[in-house]
Design an enzyme around this catalytic site. Structure first.
Site: not given
Ligand SMILES: [Zn+2]
Length: 241
Positions: A68-69, A72
């Site tokens: 998830h990170e 980003h």
């Molecule tokens: Zn996030």
């Protein structure tokens, strides 16, 4: 924000590190999966199978949070927001932005990249679940749900969480004033943090000590993170005299 972090590995030029508080989350997850959830969801198996499932679930959680990170970070870098690395800590993970966004569109795309990736990962885990049976299918089901939860929780409109960043960027695009947008987004996060703390207090009064404490601490953290992010943005926008 973190005084000490243990280096884990490097991927796509991003340092992945662990704050010691992650161990508390890991222990809570391992214990609640191995002694609670998996014995309930997959009854009739030997205890060591439940603990092996809990270990796989914890590993899947760590991979899901880092992925998830990473999403980003990769999109952020593409839009001129370099990310130094990723830190795992008690509430999950955080990508360390080296510079605040310079325009709203980049911020929206960077903020949405993580939750969208988590939704896609949930689809993958649920798809794999259909191809498997037994304990593997139960663990994959848990990981599918976990990724949906990860996407949903991060989309709470509490700056600097993902949903709060989308809100800030929308306000920013509307009025063209990033400091004004940040102040309002941070104020929203402060109110939301109070609501989470109220939920925690209510649960404490109902006798749910662990859950109540957890929500109280999360609410407190949401408020502190918003205040810190707001200060940093205001300082960045006003050069020293
Ligand atoms: Zn996030």
């Amino acid at each position: 924000m973190f005084a000490y972090r243990l280096p884990l590995f490097q991927l796509f030029g991003l340092r992945v590190r662990m704050h010691p508080s992650w161990l508390l989350l890991a222990w809570l997850v391992l214990w609640s999966l191995g002694a609670g959830y998996f014995p309930y969801a997959a009854p009739g198996l030997a205890p060591w199978v439940h603990w092996a499932m809990a270990g796989s679930g914890l590993l899947g959680l760590a991979v899901s949070v880092v992925a998830h990170e990473m999403a980003h970070a990769v999109v952020g870098r593409r839009f001129g927001m370099p990310v130094a690395g990723i830190t795992l800590f008690v509430f999950g993970g955080v990508a360390e932005l080296e510079a605040e966004p310079t325009e709203p569109l980049g911020e929206v795309l960077m903020a949405l990249a993580g939750p969208l990736f988590s939704v896609a990962a949930a689809g993958l885990f649920y798809g794999l679940e259909d191809l498997t049976v037994g304990p593997t299918a139960v663990v994959l089901d848990y990981l599918g749900f976990l990724n949906l939860l990860l996407a949903g929780f991060n989309m709470l409109p509490a700056f600097p969480m993902d949903g709060g960043r989308v809100l800030r960027a929308a306000l920013w695009a509307w009025r063209g004033d990033v400091v004004w947008a940040t102040r309002w987004a941070a104020a929203g996060a402060a109110v939301l943090g109070l609501c989470l703390m109220a939920v925690g207090l209510w649960q404490l009064m109902e006798g749910a000590i662990a859950a109540g404490t957890w929500w109280l601490v999360i609410g407190f953290f949401v408020r502190a993170a918003a205040a810190q992010a707001c200060r940093r943005q205001v300082e960045a926008a006003s050069p020293p005299a």
